[in-house]
Design an enzyme around this catalytic site. Structure first.
Site, short mmCIF file in Angstrom:
data_model
loop_
_atom_site.label_atom_id
_atom_site.label_comp_id
_atom_site.label_asym_id
_atom_site.label_seq_id
_atom_site.Cartn_x
_atom_site.Cartn_y
_atom_site.Cartn_z
N THR A 113 0.84 -1.20 0.00
CA THR A 113 0.00 0.00 0.00
C THR A 113 0.88 1.26 0.00
O THR A 113 0.71 2.15 -0.83
CB THR A 113 -0.95 -0.01 1.21
OG1 THR A 113 -1.67 -1.22 1.19
CG2 THR A 113 -1.92 1.16 1.16
N HIS A 125 -10.53 -0.56 4.04
CA HIS A 125 -9.30 -0.34 3.25
C HIS A 125 -9.76 -0.06 1.81
O HIS A 125 -9.63 -0.89 0.92
CB HIS A 125 -8.46 -1.61 3.34
CG HIS A 125 -7.05 -1.48 2.84
ND1 HIS A 125 -6.62 -0.40 2.09
CD2 HIS A 125 -5.97 -2.30 2.99
CE1 HIS A 125 -5.34 -0.58 1.79
NE2 HIS A 125 -4.92 -1.72 2.33
C1 NCD Z 1 -3.90 -5.83 3.69
C2 NCD Z 1 -4.08 -4.90 4.88
O1 NCD Z 1 -3.13 -4.23 5.31
O2 NCD Z 1 -5.19 -4.84 5.36
N1 NCD Z 1 -2.69 -5.64 3.01
C3 NCD Z 1 -2.63 -4.73 1.99
O3 NCD Z 1 -2.87 -3.56 2.17
N2 NCD Z 1 -2.41 -5.20 0.77
C4 NCD Z 1 -4.18 -7.25 4.00
C5 NCD Z 1 -3.48 -7.91 5.16
O4 NCD Z 1 -2.64 -7.32 5.82
O5 NCD Z 1 -3.82 -9.06 5.40
#
Ligand code: NCD
Length: 445
Positions: free
Chosen positions: A56, A134
């Protein structure tokens, strides 16, 4: 009048039409990812990451750099003044404005992004707030599905694993419902979708969760005993229905999640010993044979590496597509592109929770840690029956009676007068004792 600053706190902050248009913008960017280095020249985004991140943060920063902008990174909470006790609200107030033109925030408390948006003088993008939402991961997931399948409406999508604590699931499930996809939930035992999410699917999006026989999903579901399905359209119900009740037909995508152990209490360890796993064997089961395999990553061992080179596996593509879609998000929220699509109607109003009455029940909600900055607030999620949710973390606020601040009377929840109280006059009481302690009395007819 200065225009209202737009934030991306929830996936619901974008209309379906806007999301579709963002896909086209992202696809345009991806055709020549290096050709847009003037779009955000002179602008700066700040990454405030109070939790670990690889994809991210790096994809947001890569996107901003590819658009010609600059980035400020605070990737470790210990490097910020919050380690000295500074509030999130103060940190965001300082960073937004002179330091940065946009804030990308990841935080362990549910509702943190909403609080940041209230404090910031620039757009705030939620990069994950506790187990709440998210939204940009969801845009990345939807964008990937759209590219792979050409459409989202009517797709049958299995969501598997830790559905209780995965914020990626919560944003994804709301968006899938809005896009008219069918949602098949295969939670690991004890990690079902939270009740407030299921209720919201049902009440706000008309998506009715149902139970079905999990064994239909083959090995994947061996450890699970609950499957919910939310067919969006009555005719699609038939896809899943047979004379015994519900049956899972062929699915288009399986979205796996890792156990979100950082958000589990001490007592879940036993449950996780049998955490579900997806590999070549389970993908050979009839319903999954043509499904694409998705995962927001990082994975632990819930997707076996024997699937990595399988053409159905698209989790690394998902991660790569984080760049064009986040370029589109940044360009939109920084005001460097305009969309033709109509934005969502007004964000739901928040009403004050009166002192001494039922507070938000979620202990990891930001409203409990930033008490000096949060205006305790609820949104009315249903009038009949009366229901309210915390304005920050969206979890339901339990209450047994309501009062009116003008009449100082309290009413049972099922009385017609309770439903007539103006939301800004509404007081949510846990019980009679609380209502009388605060000086409210029974309504006389
Ligand atoms: C996710 C999160 O941080 O929620 N990761 C991400 O942003 N791709 C999923 C996770 O941590 O399992």
């Amino acid at each position: 009048m200065t225009p209202r600053i737009r934030h991306l706190v929830s996936v619901d902050d974008l209309s379906v039409a806007e999301i579709r248009e963002l896909f086209s913008v992202a696809r345009g960017f991806s055709e020549d990812i290096r050709a847009h280095a003037n779009l955000c020249r002179g602008l700066i985004s700040a990454s405030l990451f109070f939790e670990p991140s690889t994809r991210t943060r790096l994809s947001f920063e890569s996107s901003m750099l590819r658009l010609g902008g600059g980035v400020l990174t605070a990737a470790e909470m210990t490097s910020l003044s919050s380690a000295k006790g500074e509030s999130l609200a103060d940190t965001v107030r300082v960073v937004s404005g002179a330091y940065a033109d946009l804030v990308v925030l990841r935080h362990p408390s549910e509702g943190a992004a909403r609080l940041a948006a209230e404090t910031a003088s620039v757009p705030v993008i939620n990069a994950g707030d506790g187990s709440h939402e998210h939204p940009t991961q969801t845009l990345c997931d939807l964008y990937t599905l759209w590219i792979e399948k050409g459409h989202i409406e009517g797709l049958d999508v299995v969501l598997a694993g830790d559905l209780r604590y995965s914020r990626t699931i919560h944003s994804f499930v709301y968006a899938l419902a809005r896009f008219g996809a069918n949602i098949v939930c295969v939670p690991h035992r004890g990690f079902e979708l939270p009740e407030y999410v299921v209720r919201r699917l049902r009440e706000e999006y008309g998506a009715e969760p149902m139970r079905a026989d999990a064994s239909e999903l083959g090995a994947l579901a061996a450890e699970s005993d609950v499957v919910y399905m939310t067919p969006q359209k009555p005719h699609q119900l038939s896809l899943f229905t047979d004379s015994r009740g519900l049956r899972v037909g062929r699915v288009d995508a399986v979205y796996m999640t890792r156990p979100q152990t950082e958000r589990h209490g001490q007592d879940n360890a036993g449950e996780l010993r049998t955490y579900m796993r997806l590999g070549q064997e389970s993908m050979a089961a009839e319903p999954l044979r043509e499904a694409v395999v998705m995962h927001p990553l990082p994975r632990r061992d819930e997707i076996s590496s024997d699937l990595d080179d399988d053409p159905r596996s698209i989790y690394f593509k998902q991660a790569a597509r984080g760049v064009p879609i986040r370029m589109a998000i940044l360009a939109l929220f920084l005001g460097r592109i305009q969309l033709e699509a109509r934005p969502v109607e007004a964000v739901p109003s928040l009403f004050p929770i009166r002192a001494g009455t039922s507070p938000c029940p979620n202990p990891s909600c930001i409203s409990h840690t930033e008490v000096r900055h949060v205006r305790q607030a609820f949104k009315l999620t249903s009038r009949d029956p009366l229901r309210a949710a915390c304005g920050y973390c969206s979890q339901e606020i339990p209450f047994g009676l309501v009062g009116c601040t003008t009449t100082r009377h309290f009413h049972p929840l099922d009385s017609p007068s309770a439903r007539k109280i103006r939301p800004d006059h509404l007081v949510l009481f846990r019980d009679l004792e609380q209502a009388t302690a605060l000086g409210f009395s029974a309504a006389t007819r």
